[in-house]
Design a protein around this motif. Sequence first.
Motif, mmCIF file in Angstrom:
data_model
loop_
_atom_site.group_PDB
_atom_site.id
_atom_site.type_symbol
_atom_site.label_atom_id
_atom_site.label_comp_id
_atom_site.label_asym_id
_atom_site.label_seq_id
_atom_site.Cartn_x
_atom_site.Cartn_y
_atom_site.Cartn_z
ATOM 1 N N ASP A 180 0.821 -1.212 0.000
ATOM 2 C CA ASP A 180 0.000 0.000 0.000
ATOM 3 C C ASP A 180 0.855 1.261 0.000
ATOM 4 O O ASP A 180 0.462 2.286 -0.568
ATOM 5 C CB ASP A 180 -0.954 0.000 1.197
ATOM 6 N N ALA A 181 2.022 1.198 0.648
ATOM 7 C CA ALA A 181 2.930 2.346 0.621
ATOM 8 C C ALA A 181 3.378 2.640 -0.812
ATOM 9 O O ALA A 181 3.520 3.797 -1.218
ATOM 10 C CB ALA A 181 4.144 2.087 1.515
ATOM 11 N N ASP A 182 3.570 1.580 -1.611
ATOM 12 C CA ASP A 182 3.936 1.764 -3.023
ATOM 13 C C ASP A 182 2.766 2.337 -3.823
ATOM 14 O O ASP A 182 2.952 3.100 -4.767
ATOM 15 C CB ASP A 182 4.363 0.431 -3.644
ATOM 16 N N TYR A 183 1.536 1.938 -3.442
ATOM 17 C CA TYR A 183 0.354 2.362 -4.193
ATOM 18 C C TYR A 183 -0.109 3.771 -3.802
ATOM 19 O O TYR A 183 -0.948 4.354 -4.487
ATOM 20 C CB TYR A 183 -0.812 1.396 -3.934
ATOM 21 N N TYR A 184 0.400 4.294 -2.696
ATOM 22 C CA TYR A 184 -0.115 5.553 -2.146
ATOM 23 C C TYR A 184 -0.011 6.694 -3.169
ATOM 24 O O TYR A 184 1.056 6.951 -3.720
ATOM 25 C CB TYR A 184 0.647 5.917 -0.876
ATOM 26 N N ASP A 185 -1.129 7.348 -3.397
ATOM 27 C CA ASP A 185 -1.186 8.448 -4.364
ATOM 28 C C ASP A 185 -0.876 9.765 -3.652
ATOM 29 O O ASP A 185 -1.745 10.378 -3.046
ATOM 30 C CB ASP A 185 -2.583 8.498 -4.998
ATOM 31 N N LYS A 186 0.383 10.192 -3.725
ATOM 32 C CA LYS A 186 0.811 11.399 -2.998
ATOM 33 C C LYS A 186 0.162 12.672 -3.536
ATOM 34 O O LYS A 186 0.125 13.690 -2.863
ATOM 35 C CB LYS A 186 2.336 11.521 -3.058
ATOM 36 N N SER A 187 -0.349 12.609 -4.771
ATOM 37 C CA SER A 187 -0.980 13.804 -5.346
ATOM 38 C C SER A 187 -2.264 14.183 -4.605
ATOM 39 O O SER A 187 -2.739 15.308 -4.720
ATOM 40 C CB SER A 187 -1.288 13.583 -6.835
ATOM 41 N N LEU A 188 -2.822 13.250 -3.833
ATOM 42 C CA LEU A 188 -4.053 13.529 -3.087
ATOM 43 C C LEU A 188 -3.780 14.110 -1.701
ATOM 44 O O LEU A 188 -4.706 14.537 -1.012
ATOM 45 C CB LEU A 188 -4.885 12.253 -2.949
ATOM 46 N N VAL A 189 -2.505 14.088 -1.278
ATOM 47 C CA VAL A 189 -2.171 14.639 0.035
ATOM 48 C C VAL A 189 -2.464 16.143 0.040
ATOM 49 O O VAL A 189 -2.083 16.871 -0.879
ATOM 50 C CB VAL A 189 -0.690 14.389 0.375
ATOM 51 N N GLY A 190 -3.145 16.606 1.069
ATOM 52 C CA GLY A 190 -3.550 18.003 1.136
ATOM 53 C C GLY A 190 -4.999 18.214 0.756
ATOM 54 O O GLY A 190 -5.589 19.254 1.047
ATOM 55 N N SER A 191 -5.579 17.212 0.085
ATOM 56 C CA SER A 191 -6.999 17.272 -0.245
ATOM 57 C C SER A 191 -7.789 16.592 0.866
ATOM 58 O O SER A 191 -7.225 16.062 1.823
ATOM 59 C CB SER A 191 -7.267 16.572 -1.576
ATOM 60 N N GLN A 192 -9.096 16.557 0.734
ATOM 61 C CA GLN A 192 -9.941 15.902 1.737
ATOM 62 C C GLN A 192 -9.962 14.386 1.563
ATOM 63 O O GLN A 192 -10.607 13.685 2.335
ATOM 64 C CB GLN A 192 -11.373 16.438 1.641
ATOM 65 N N PHE A 193 -9.224 13.854 0.575
ATOM 66 C CA PHE A 193 -9.325 12.438 0.255
ATOM 67 C C PHE A 193 -8.095 11.611 0.636
ATOM 68 O O PHE A 193 -7.995 10.441 0.280
ATOM 69 C CB PHE A 193 -9.606 12.267 -1.239
ATOM 70 N N ALA A 194 -7.136 12.205 1.324
ATOM 71 C CA ALA A 194 -5.961 11.438 1.735
ATOM 72 C C ALA A 194 -5.371 12.024 3.006
ATOM 73 O O ALA A 194 -5.380 13.239 3.210
ATOM 74 C CB ALA A 194 -4.914 11.423 0.628
ATOM 75 N N ARG A 195 -4.854 11.143 3.845
ATOM 76 C CA ARG A 195 -4.148 11.563 5.046
ATOM 77 C C ARG A 195 -2.876 10.728 5.174
ATOM 78 O O ARG A 195 -2.863 9.533 4.871
ATOM 79 C CB ARG A 195 -5.011 11.370 6.293
ATOM 80 N N LEU A 196 -1.822 11.372 5.625
ATOM 81 C CA LEU A 196 -0.554 10.692 5.820
ATOM 82 C C LEU A 196 0.073 11.249 7.089
ATOM 83 O O LEU A 196 0.211 12.456 7.233
ATOM 84 C CB LEU A 196 0.373 10.940 4.622
ATOM 85 N N ALA A 197 0.414 10.374 8.019
ATOM 86 C CA ALA A 197 0.986 10.844 9.277
ATOM 87 C C ALA A 197 1.991 9.831 9.795
ATOM 88 O O ALA A 197 1.848 8.623 9.596
ATOM 89 C CB ALA A 197 -0.117 11.059 10.318
#
Length: 255
Positions: A180-197
């Motif tokens: 899943d770390a490989d699949y993570y779509d970083k372009s969505l970070v900052g939007s309401q559809f992704a969180r990373l912590a």
Amino acid sequence: MASKTLLAELQTALASYLDNHKNLSIQSISNKTGVSYSTIRRILQNEANDVRDETILSLILVVMPQAQRLQFLQSHYPALGALLKEAQSQPAEEPGLDHFKLRMYRFKDPHNYILKMALTAHGTTRKDVFRILGERGVTALDEMLEDKFLFEDRNNRVSHPSRGSFIMNADDILHQIKKDADYYDKSLVGSQFARLAHLSASLSLSAYKELIELVSEFAKKSDRLKEASQNQGAIPVFIDIMVNTYDRASLTGVS
């Protein structure tokens, strides 16, 4: 890095498969497995210094009989081999789910990516697989359809009769988290559809236990939310959580 012993066993299995199938060629194996002709030739000629795990697993699915394949996995991939042996010795947890094939496909890409979408109530489509993964994804999808692991209905919906991840132990879960770390779509970070912590700390025992309880409660509530019929939809979502300590020795004497 693949060991010399592993590559020697793989070379022997490939050569034996070709000897027992005189009508097949290296190109035939390439077509069946999705592994390039040049990679297979290098293994056969003992010129391969290293081979990816996904490549090895794709090849042994075709060139090794089941008993030999299980022994190979137990020798070179102990965690996966143990899971497969366990799956063979126990009845399926849900009718229609072949745990042996599930675990093999979980350790291959893009097969694993497709399974993430197909093993849900909504399933996926050939069109979506092509859009996300291209021709390589369609080839993997066709392999799983031909193997009768996935099914495509008259509305072109691809799915499996069973649902869910059916992950059974820590090694399997950690493998999926890495994927899943490989699949993570970083372009969505900052939007309401992704969180990373990522959080790290030095905690008291009581605070550590409270953190574990928070994560456990979140996991329970998330599971209830995803299983509720009124919440089923078309957006494939993944959630991964890990809590542990950097220093196991710091727990000495803690019950």
